[in-house]
Design an enzyme around this catalytic site. Structure first.
Site, mmCIF file in Angstrom:
data_model
loop_
_atom_site.group_PDB
_atom_site.id
_atom_site.type_symbol
_atom_site.label_atom_id
_atom_site.label_comp_id
_atom_site.label_asym_id
_atom_site.label_seq_id
_atom_site.Cartn_x
_atom_site.Cartn_y
_atom_site.Cartn_z
ATOM 1 N N TYR A 1 -11.243 -0.588 -0.205
ATOM 2 C CA TYR A 1 -11.454 -0.215 1.328
ATOM 3 C C TYR A 1 -10.656 0.417 1.850
ATOM 4 O O TYR A 1 -9.563 1.328 2.871
ATOM 5 C CB TYR A 1 -11.807 -1.289 2.384
ATOM 6 C CG TYR A 1 -10.162 -1.938 2.606
ATOM 7 C CD1 TYR A 1 -9.934 -2.623 2.347
ATOM 8 C CD2 TYR A 1 -10.102 -1.920 3.566
ATOM 9 C CE1 TYR A 1 -8.879 -3.684 2.874
ATOM 10 C CE2 TYR A 1 -8.706 -2.549 4.897
ATOM 11 C CZ TYR A 1 -8.066 -3.086 3.695
ATOM 12 O OH TYR A 1 -7.298 -4.165 4.804
ATOM 13 N N ARG A 2 -9.265 0.204 0.581
ATOM 14 C CA ARG A 2 -7.810 0.833 0.769
ATOM 15 C C ARG A 2 -6.992 0.441 -0.617
ATOM 16 O O ARG A 2 -7.208 -0.437 -0.685
ATOM 17 C CB ARG A 2 -7.019 0.048 1.790
ATOM 18 C CG ARG A 2 -6.166 -0.102 2.761
ATOM 19 C CD ARG A 2 -5.289 -0.714 4.074
ATOM 20 N NE ARG A 2 -4.508 -0.581 4.552
ATOM 21 C CZ ARG A 2 -3.731 -1.812 5.597
ATOM 22 N NH1 ARG A 2 -4.847 -2.856 5.586
ATOM 23 N NH2 ARG A 2 -3.167 -1.444 6.402
ATOM 24 N N TYR B 1 1.150 -1.254 0.065
ATOM 25 C CA TYR B 1 -0.155 0.165 -0.084
ATOM 26 C C TYR B 1 1.038 1.524 -0.073
ATOM 27 O O TYR B 1 0.210 2.338 0.306
ATOM 28 C CB TYR B 1 -0.731 0.143 1.407
ATOM 29 C CG TYR B 1 -2.317 -1.011 1.528
ATOM 30 C CD1 TYR B 1 -3.004 -0.869 0.512
ATOM 31 C CD2 TYR B 1 -1.967 -1.818 2.147
ATOM 32 C CE1 TYR B 1 -3.772 -2.058 0.046
ATOM 33 C CE2 TYR B 1 -3.177 -2.698 2.317
ATOM 34 C CZ TYR B 1 -4.008 -2.741 1.697
ATOM 35 O OH TYR B 1 -5.060 -4.169 0.895
ATOM 36 N N HIS C 1 5.049 -6.423 -4.144
ATOM 37 C CA HIS C 1 3.349 -6.731 -4.334
ATOM 38 C C HIS C 1 2.476 -5.413 -4.233
ATOM 39 O O HIS C 1 3.156 -4.652 -3.001
ATOM 40 C CB HIS C 1 2.456 -8.239 -3.502
ATOM 41 C CG HIS C 1 3.069 -7.773 -2.076
ATOM 42 N ND1 HIS C 1 1.454 -6.693 -1.889
ATOM 43 C CD2 HIS C 1 3.694 -8.088 -1.098
ATOM 44 C CE1 HIS C 1 2.140 -6.594 -0.101
ATOM 45 N NE2 HIS C 1 3.242 -7.775 0.161
ATOM 46 N N ASP D 1 -2.559 -10.553 9.387
ATOM 47 C CA ASP D 1 -1.587 -12.033 8.548
ATOM 48 C C ASP D 1 0.115 -12.060 8.121
ATOM 49 O O ASP D 1 0.661 -12.496 9.176
ATOM 50 C CB ASP D 1 -1.060 -12.246 7.276
ATOM 51 C CG ASP D 1 -3.269 -12.202 6.910
ATOM 52 O OD1 ASP D 1 -3.103 -13.441 6.478
ATOM 53 O OD2 ASP D 1 -3.889 -11.462 6.617
HETATM 54 C C1 EUG Z 1 -5.004 -9.390 3.463
HETATM 55 C C2 EUG Z 1 -6.095 -8.542 3.792
HETATM 56 C C3 EUG Z 1 -5.891 -7.517 3.961
HETATM 57 C C4 EUG Z 1 -5.118 -5.966 3.146
HETATM 58 C C5 EUG Z 1 -4.193 -6.653 2.403
HETATM 59 C C6 EUG Z 1 -3.878 -8.462 2.771
HETATM 60 C C7 EUG Z 1 -4.183 -10.261 3.213
HETATM 61 C C8 EUG Z 1 -3.689 -11.765 2.383
HETATM 62 C C9 EUG Z 1 -8.684 -7.947 4.749
HETATM 63 O O1 EUG Z 1 -7.477 -6.764 3.914
HETATM 64 O O2 EUG Z 1 -5.608 -5.583 3.204
HETATM 65 C C10 EUG Z 1 -3.634 -12.409 2.370
#
Ligand code: EUG
Length: 628
Positions: free
Chosen positions: A556-557, A160, A475, A227
């Site tokens: 959402y972001r 991000y 990524h 995560d």
């Molecule tokens: C994940 C989940 C997110 C996000 C970026 C990555 C999960 C990756 C629910 O938000 O903003 C496996």
């Protein structure tokens, strides 16, 4: 610094390090990523020092000298990003480059900062904000603006934008390095208060120590982690990040903030606005999220309206028993039916947490092996469906198309077994070929064990294994919201899949599914050394944002470079939302010192100069105001 002969430091040695239990794993992950890197570890600057826009290097350095004297902190508090400071991408647990976006999607210098300041205290932050307002320059059309500041906590918002400012030449405020205290850990109230540099790893260790101390008198407490565990608890929450225990709505489970406003003054939200007796904090500050009058706390999430320096959170009393599991589904087009089964189960509270629904291709990349390991048909580009299924057949879950990772919480193991049987039956009745897999059914290195930890609030590093898919792996996340409804899920997935195909990217969908909405996360993994791959990633993002918005799906972001485009898709009522954001921004930050452009909101002193990046902006190597 990455150095393949040394171990990653532990969190006891460095606040940004790995927990001792993960030191060897962290070292191995780092070394594997380094082995996949063909780019040099550091790049020399070609553009030299980039001062804030509209300021000469001389004026900027003079202003910095004044601040250095005022902070009386010596050389350690300010780093000037001139030719002496190379751009180092580093890796996740290094202090991620606060010079630029470590996962650059274009030229790494396009989002480079001019300097990094490491405040020690709230007073330092206030002094820096006041300094930024004092050192003004003029925009092209004569508006007064201050020095642009870009606050980060750990800077690990990778995918991000990481630690990078939206406006090149901004001064990064690295809050994490010197402000990483857990200010309170209240077992009785089941809450904590943290500074920006407290990571999930650090909070977990502290809560475990408290649990040990109180083991005879109190239910243990859990934290909630996303995560990856290296991020800032405060930073992730203000960005509205997501975790996987019942407390997975991070902003929703915050309780009380202390905030430096753009004029340098201080605000407390929630009950903290009411002073406690004799100069103490309000006794209910971490008990009740609200205060009196119009609610304002939401203004400080995904925003540029204040610098959050303290934030409270609720902690979850550990349930007596919990059980993680996965369900596998055989066919690609089972997707809509799976979502239809999840909706009522989630709404009724039958599902214990926010489950993840992943495409089976993620069984491949989460092994940490490269795409080429799985290629059998020759060629290049994304793996074919046949290759994915053939490879999946050899992995522990066997061939399938979708994998649901869930966790149940309850009073006893027996109760959980009953819940699991009910859940399995609901899915199996609707989707022929559904299989239930428990942790004991898969080898110790299978991802299910890692999910089980995350869903019990134990922070891990496993998700970094994605990055080995390609050399120099980086990524970008594409993160739209859709209703939890089969037909919407199918439509959204089809749009995203078509565009991935067009731009030759493997599609890695992970869905975090709640009872009424789901976060669809598509992880675009690209090679940082490949200019064409980066251009395709940008085009893919741009077209997905536009195509999804046309169907009513909004992010959402998002990554910094796509925020303008995303913000402008929320256009109902003639951009009513963006107009309100701008009105509030101008009222609180008239000189635009705080994170100009963050989340698509530009202060008055920047508007009309053409800073906004839209659907047609695909070459992002040099970004700045476009002449109108
Ligand atoms: C994940 C989940 C997110 C996000 C970026 C990555 C999960 C990756 C629910 O938000 O903003 C496996």
């Amino acid at each position: 610094m990455s150095n393949s002969t040394s171990k990653v430091p532990t969190i006891e040695e460095e606040y940004n390090g790995a927990p001792p239990r993960l030191q060897d794993e962290a070292t191995a992950v780092r070394d594997r990523l380094a082995a996949n890197r063909t780019l040099p570890a550091r790049y020399t600057r070609r553009r030299g020092l980039q001062p804030p826009p509209g300021m000469t290097a001389e004026a900027f350095l003079a202003a910095i000298a004044e601040l250095r004297a005022e902070l009386k902190g010596g050389d350690d508090l300010i780093q000037i990003n001139d030719d002496a400071i190379d751009l180092v991408d580093g890796w996740y647990l290094d202090k991620p480059a606060s010079t630029h976006d470590a996962f650059h999607v274009a030229d790494p210098e396009n989002l480079a900062s001019s300097a990094v300041i490491f405040p020690r205290s709230t007073e330092d932050v206030q002094a820096i904000v006041r300094w930024a307002n004092r050192h003004t320059s003029s925009s092209a059309d004569g508006k007064t603006r201050g020095v642009p500041l870009y606050p980060i906590s750990m800077g690990r918002n990778l995918g991000y934008g990481g630690a990078a400012p939206r406006v090149a030449g901004s001064v990064v405020l690295d809050l994490g390095r010197n402000m990483h205290q857990i200010l309170s850990l209240d077992g009785g109230n089941a809450s904590c208060v943290v500074e920006p540099g407290v990571t999930y790893f650090a909070l977990y260790e502290a809560v475990e120590r408290l649990n040990e101390k109180n083991k005879d008198t109190q239910t243990p407490l859990w934290i909630d982690t996303p995560d990856l565990g290296g991020g800032s608890v405060l930073g992730n929450a203000v960005d509205r990040g997501v975790g996987y225990t019942p407390y997975g709505d991070h902003f929703g489970n915050h309780c009380g903030m202390e905030i430096v406003l753009p004029d340098g003054s201080l605000l407390r939200t929630g009950m903290g606005a009411l002073p406690g007796p004799d100069g103490t904090d309000n006794p209910a500050w971490q008990s009740f999220q609200h205060s009196f009058g119009p609610a304002v706390h939401g203004l400080f999430s995904q925003s540029s309206l204040g610098i959050v320096v303290k934030m409270g959170f609720h902690l979850m009393p550990a349930p007596p028993a919990h059980q993680s599991y996965c369900l596998t589904f055989p066919r690609e087009d089972d997707f809509a039916a799976i979502v239809e089964v999840i909706r009522p189960l989630a709404q009724q509270g039958v599902l214990g947490n926010i489950p993840q629904l992943r495409h089976v291709v993620q069984e491949l990349n989460v092994t940490g092996q490269s795409r080429e390991t799985f290629r059998t048909k020759g060629g290049s580009g994304p793996l074919s469906a046949e290759e994915v299924h053939a490879a999946a057949a050899k992995l522990p879950l066997g061939d399938c198309s979708w994998v649901f990772y869930g966790t149940q919480y309850g009073p006893t193991q027996e109760a959980l077994q009953n819940q699991l049987a009910d859940i399995y039956k609901k899915f199996a009745d609707a989707i022929p070929g559904t299989r239930l897999v428990l942790p004991e059914d898969v080898p110790a290195d299978h991802y299910l064990h890692s999910r089980a930890l995350v869903c019990a609030g134990v922070p891990v590093l496993r998700e970094l294994d994605w990055l080995n898919w390609v050399p120099n792996g980086a990524h970008l996340f594409f993160s739209p919201i859709a209703p939890t409804r089969g037909e919407d899920a199918r439509a959204l997935h089809a749009l995203i899949a078509d565009l991935h195909k067009k731009y030759q990217y493997d599609l890695f969908p992970t869905l975090c599914v709640a009872g009424r909405e789901m976060h669809y996360i598509a992880n675009i993994v690209y090679d940082r050394s490949d200019a064409d791959a980066k251009r395709r990633a940008i085009q893919l993002m741009r077209e997905m944002i536009a195509a999804c918005a046309a169907r009513g799906f909004g992010e959402y972001r998002t990554h910094l470079l796509f925020a303008d485009q995303v913000a402008r898709t929320y256009s109902w009522g003639g951009q009513a939302l963006l107009k309100l954001h701008e009105t509030i921004k101008d009222a609180l930050d008239p000189q635009g010192v705080l994170a100009p452009g963050r989340n698509g909101v530009w202060p008055a002193a920047y508007r009309g100069e053409g800073w906004e990046l839209g659907v047609d902006d695909v070459d992002l190597n040099v970004i700045g105001p476009k002449k109108k």
